[in-house]
Every structure is written in structure tokens, then in C-alpha cells.
Design an enzyme around this catalytic site. Structure first.
Site, short mmCIF file in Angstrom:
data_model
loop_
_atom_site.label_atom_id
_atom_site.label_comp_id
_atom_site.label_asym_id
_atom_site.label_seq_id
_atom_site.Cartn_x
_atom_site.Cartn_y
_atom_site.Cartn_z
N ASP A 160 126.77 -56.84 -50.21
CA ASP A 160 127.96 -56.76 -51.08
C ASP A 160 129.23 -56.74 -50.24
O ASP A 160 130.23 -57.37 -50.61
CB ASP A 160 127.91 -55.54 -51.99
CG ASP A 160 129.20 -55.43 -52.80
OD1 ASP A 160 129.50 -56.40 -53.53
OD2 ASP A 160 129.93 -54.43 -52.68
N SER A 182 127.84 -56.16 -57.77
CA SER A 182 128.61 -55.60 -56.65
C SER A 182 128.75 -54.09 -56.81
O SER A 182 128.45 -53.31 -55.90
CB SER A 182 129.99 -56.27 -56.62
OG SER A 182 130.90 -55.54 -55.85
N LYS A 186 125.97 -51.05 -54.58
CA LYS A 186 126.40 -50.01 -53.63
C LYS A 186 126.31 -48.62 -54.25
O LYS A 186 125.99 -47.65 -53.58
CB LYS A 186 127.76 -50.29 -53.01
CG LYS A 186 128.90 -50.50 -53.93
CD LYS A 186 130.16 -50.87 -53.13
CE LYS A 186 131.28 -51.30 -54.04
NZ LYS A 186 131.32 -52.76 -54.25
N1 URA Z 1 134.55 -53.24 -57.79
C1 URA Z 1 133.50 -53.62 -57.01
O1 URA Z 1 132.92 -52.80 -56.30
N2 URA Z 1 133.11 -54.88 -57.07
C2 URA Z 1 133.69 -55.79 -57.84
O2 URA Z 1 133.27 -56.92 -57.85
C3 URA Z 1 134.80 -55.41 -58.63
C4 URA Z 1 135.21 -54.11 -58.58
#
Ligand code: URA
Length: 423
Positions: A160, A182, A186
Site C-alpha cells: 500500500d 488501501s 494497513k
Molecule cells: N486513505 C488511505 O489510507 N488510502 C486511500 O486510498 C485514501 C485515504
């Protein structure tokens, strides 16, 4: 089975589905440097245009999670929140301190600015000495000692981290499956026991329509549940910027105002609402988040967090060396202020990046002097713009132009929290 990037790109370009094996290969090969940036850029654009279905999105998320470490804090009471990105969104700063002061620990893996939205790490790095590069054992120790740690998400879901930076400069941010995967890759790797998502909707958000934001929220809540992490989402308004500042150090200063018991009412409201949701989901009863802002216990936690991460709040926050104001052309009432216009203004002033790894200007940004609905006198300053590079002013002023008005009647009030999605 063997794969190659051109075939995978063409499959998605032509509207096909990516198989589980193809997704696993793409994420692994890209993380390992075997897929070129231009090939990944093409695939991201194909995904942006063609989308991914629920199964592809779930697999893409799992593959990104598997690209790095997974932390485990199951011996601690932990809860985290993540915002999908907005303008002036400094909520993480007071929020982690409030929740820690109420008795739940917050392991907050954060990122940098994306597009016109600011990033928590960029904001905090405007504090002298602050570092977000913590080892896993430092994070754990800090959760025990302080109740919160804000650290670079890089080791978690490194796929990511790479994709995030690439999306930022290839016009592929505003994609529902790419945002959902994304965020959740995480946040699931981070090991928090529960998760609250702040899904922004409006002109300054990546999802401008309520339907799409709702779909994004449901997708992420389902991904959380599928991985055994209780996840709730709040849909919140991002047609107006949050608070009165956009830009790294300016936002830290505003967060400190909130922690001192003041600050703009919308920032306080969202901080308290998200804290309430986080504490409820973590099973912490009987604590009043607002009280921690009034009695200074949240400020104590924030100061302890910054000190533990090397930051020195006694050093004045940076302010852009040059400033220009926008004044009211007439008297009246401040109308709506467009979040995207403000976000793009801050970005043009140097608060965000246009190339990967570019240094942001900590003191660049915009201060709003009048909230929508407040009385305005002819000639008074409505906005102040800051930058170290004054050649940026014309483009920044052009972004702001048309993004606000002064009229005779106040704009219609907007609820900040639009909906709560729990499953
Ligand atoms: N926050 C994230 O961590 N990823 C994104 O794609 C958009 C907002």
C-alpha cells in the site's frame, strides 16, 4: 501458473476480472520491484476506470496485508480510527489523546498527504524533532506508557505504501476498491482490536456522492468483519473544510487549541463523536471524551506522545515566510466555503506533493478568518495564505477564487455527521 504484467493490465483494461492468483502475483511482484512503475500505473488506471468487484477487492486487500508485517496487540485494549481523507482534517491529533485519556490505547498507523488532502505524518513532522519511525517494540511500549502511538505505516502493508505514492501522482486516488483496500490493508495489519472509519463525503472528499461514500463505508465495514475486527463507519460532511486551517503546522496549532479546551466547534464535535464511537466499540464505559478536553487530561496525553516520539512543542511551529490575504469585497454574511477549493489552495502553496518523495512546506497553508454564516465587514481579511515560495501565490489564489462568497443570507446549516454504518 505464470503471469505477466501486460496480460494482467489488458484483462482489466478490457473489463475482465482479475483472478485471486493474478492479484497475489501483481501485489507480490510489485512490492518486490518486478513490475515497473509505468506498468503498475497502467493497471491502476484500468482499475480506476473498470473497478473491481467485492471478491477482487477482498483479495487485493488480503494480498496487500500479506505484503508486510502484522502487529498483534491482543493483550491490550486497543481501538483506532482512519479517515478516508479530507481538507483541514486534523482530527487524529486530538482524537488519539482523548481516547487514550479515556482508557483505550490507540496504535495509529498513519500516512502522508494524498492529493489535495493532508496527511497526519506531514502535519506532525512540522513539530521540531518529531519522528514517526518507531520500531514495533517502541510502539508497544508507548501504548503501555502513554496510551497512543502515531507511526509510519510503511512496514505494515508495504504494497500500500508504494501504491499510495503512485496513486497520488497518477490521478488514480478516487477509486472505491483502491481506497477500501488501501485503508483496510494497513489498518487490519496494524492489529487494533476495533476500528472506526471516518468516511468523508462532499466536494473535498475522494467520494463526492453520498451513495458512493455509503458503498465505500459498507465495503470497509464488511472487510473489517471478515478479518474479525469489529468495524463501524461514520459518514461525515466534507463539503466545507474542517476547522479554520488547512496546511501542516497550521493544523497542528489548531489541534493544540482543541486540546486546550478551545478550537473550532466542528473540530471539537467530530473529535468527541469519533471518540465516543471508538470507546463504545472498544467496550469502555462511563468516560466522557469532552471532559478530557476541558480538564487537560487529553492535552497531557498529547504532550506525552509528542515527547515520546522526540518532538519538542516548546519550539515555535513554522509559519510560511510570505503571506497574502483575501479581503471581503462587500459587507454581509459569509457564505459556504468549498472544501476542494481550500484543499487545492493549500496544496498549491506547498502543503502537499506533486512528485513522489517531495518535501512538503511545513508552514504553507491557508487560514480561514470567517466561518460560513458569520457577519463580514467590507474590506476585512477573510483568508490568509502562507508559503515560503511566493511565486506560488497566483496559482493558489486562482484555486480559491470562486470557492467562497459573501452574501445577504447565511448558508443552510449542514449536519457534520450524516450517518452511522455498523454492518
Ligand atoms: N486513505 C488511505 O489510507 N488510502 C486511500 O486510498 C485514501 C485515504
Amino acid at each position: 501458473m505464470s503471469f505477466d504484467a501486460p496480460t494482467v493490465i489488458k484483462t482489466k483494461r478490457d473489463g475482465g476480472r482479475l483472478s485471486d492468483a493474478a492479484i497475489d502475483w501483481v501485489i507480490d511482484a510489485y512490492t518486490g520491484g518486478q513490475i515497473a512503475e509505468e506498468q503498475m500505473s497502467a493497471l491502476l488506471m484500468a482499475i480506476f476506470l473498470r473497478g473491481m468487484d467485492a471478491d477482487e477487492t477482498a483479495r487485493w486487500t488480503a494480498a496487500m496485508m500479506a505484503s508486510g508485517e502484522r502487529l498483534d496487540f491482543s493483550d491490550l485494549l486497543t481501538v483506532d480510527k482512519h479517515s478516508t481523507g479530507g481538507v483541514g482534517d486534523k482530527i487524529t491529533l486530538p482524537l488519539v489523546a482523548v481516547v487514550a485519556a479515556c482508557g483505550a490505547a490507540v496504535p495509529q498507523a498513519s500516512g502522508r498527504g494524498l492529493g489535495h488532502t493532508g496527511g497526519t505524518l506531514d502535519k506532525l513532522e512540522s513539530i521540531a524533532g518529531f519522528t514517526a519511525d518507531l520500531t514495533n517494540s517502541q510502539v508497544r511500549q508507548q501504548l503501555r506508557d502513554v496510551g497512543a502511538a502515531i507511526f509510519a505505516a510503511g512496514r505494515l502493508a508495504p504494497a500500500d505504501a508504494k501504491l499510495y505514492a503512485l496513486r497520488d501522482i497518477t490521478g488514480t486516488v478516487e477509486s472505491l476498491p483502491l481506497i477500501a483496500s488501501s485503508v483496510m490493508s494497513k489498518k487490519l495489519a496494524e492489529g487494533a482490536g476495533a476500528l472506526v472509519l471516518d468516511v468523508k463525503v462532499g466536494t473535498g472528499a475522494f467520494m463526492t456522492s453520498e451513495d458512493r461514500a455509503r458503498e465505500l463505508a459498507h465495503t470497509m465495514v464488511r472487510l473489517g468483519a471478515a478479518h474479525g475486527v469489529p468495524t463501524h463507519a461514520l459518514l461525515t460532511d466534507m463539503n466545507r473544510p474542517l476547522g479554520l486551517t488547512a496546511g501542516n503546522a497550521l493544523e497542528v496549532a489548531e489541534a493544540l487549541d482543541v486540546l486546550a479546551g478551545g478550537g473550532p466547534p466542528d473540530v471539537v464535535e467530530l473529535t468527541v463523536t469519533l471518540a465516543t464511537e471508538m470507546l463504545r466499540l472498544a467496550g469502555v464505559d462511563g468516560r466522557d471524551p469532552a471532559q478530557t478536553l476541558r480538564d487537560g487530561t487529553a492535552m497531557d496525553r498529547f504532550r506525552a506522545l509528542i515527547a515520546a516520539q522526540g518532538g519538542d512543542l516548546s519550539v515555535p511551529l513554522p509559519v510560511g515566510a510570505c503571506s497574502e490575504s483575501v479581503t471581503a469585497p462587500r459587507g454581509g454574511t459569509m457564505g459556504d466555503i468549498d472544501a476542494m477549493a481550500v484543499g487545492m489552495t493549500a496544496w498549491r502553496l506547498g502543503a502537499g506533493r506533486s512528485r513522489p518523495g517531495e518535501r512538503v512546506q511545513p508552514g504553507a497553508g491557508i487560514r480561514i478568518h470567517r466561518r460560513p454564516g458569520e457577519p463580514v465587514a467590507a474590506g476585512e481579511p477573510l483568508f490568509t495564505l502562507y508559503t515560503d515560495t511566493p511565486e506560488r501565490f497566483p496559482a493558489a489564489m486562482a484555486e480559491l477564487d470562486g470557492g467562497w462568497s459573501v452574501g445577504d443570507v447565511p448558508p443552510a446549516p449542514r449536519p457534520l455527521v450524516i450517518d452511522r454504518i455498523t454492518g
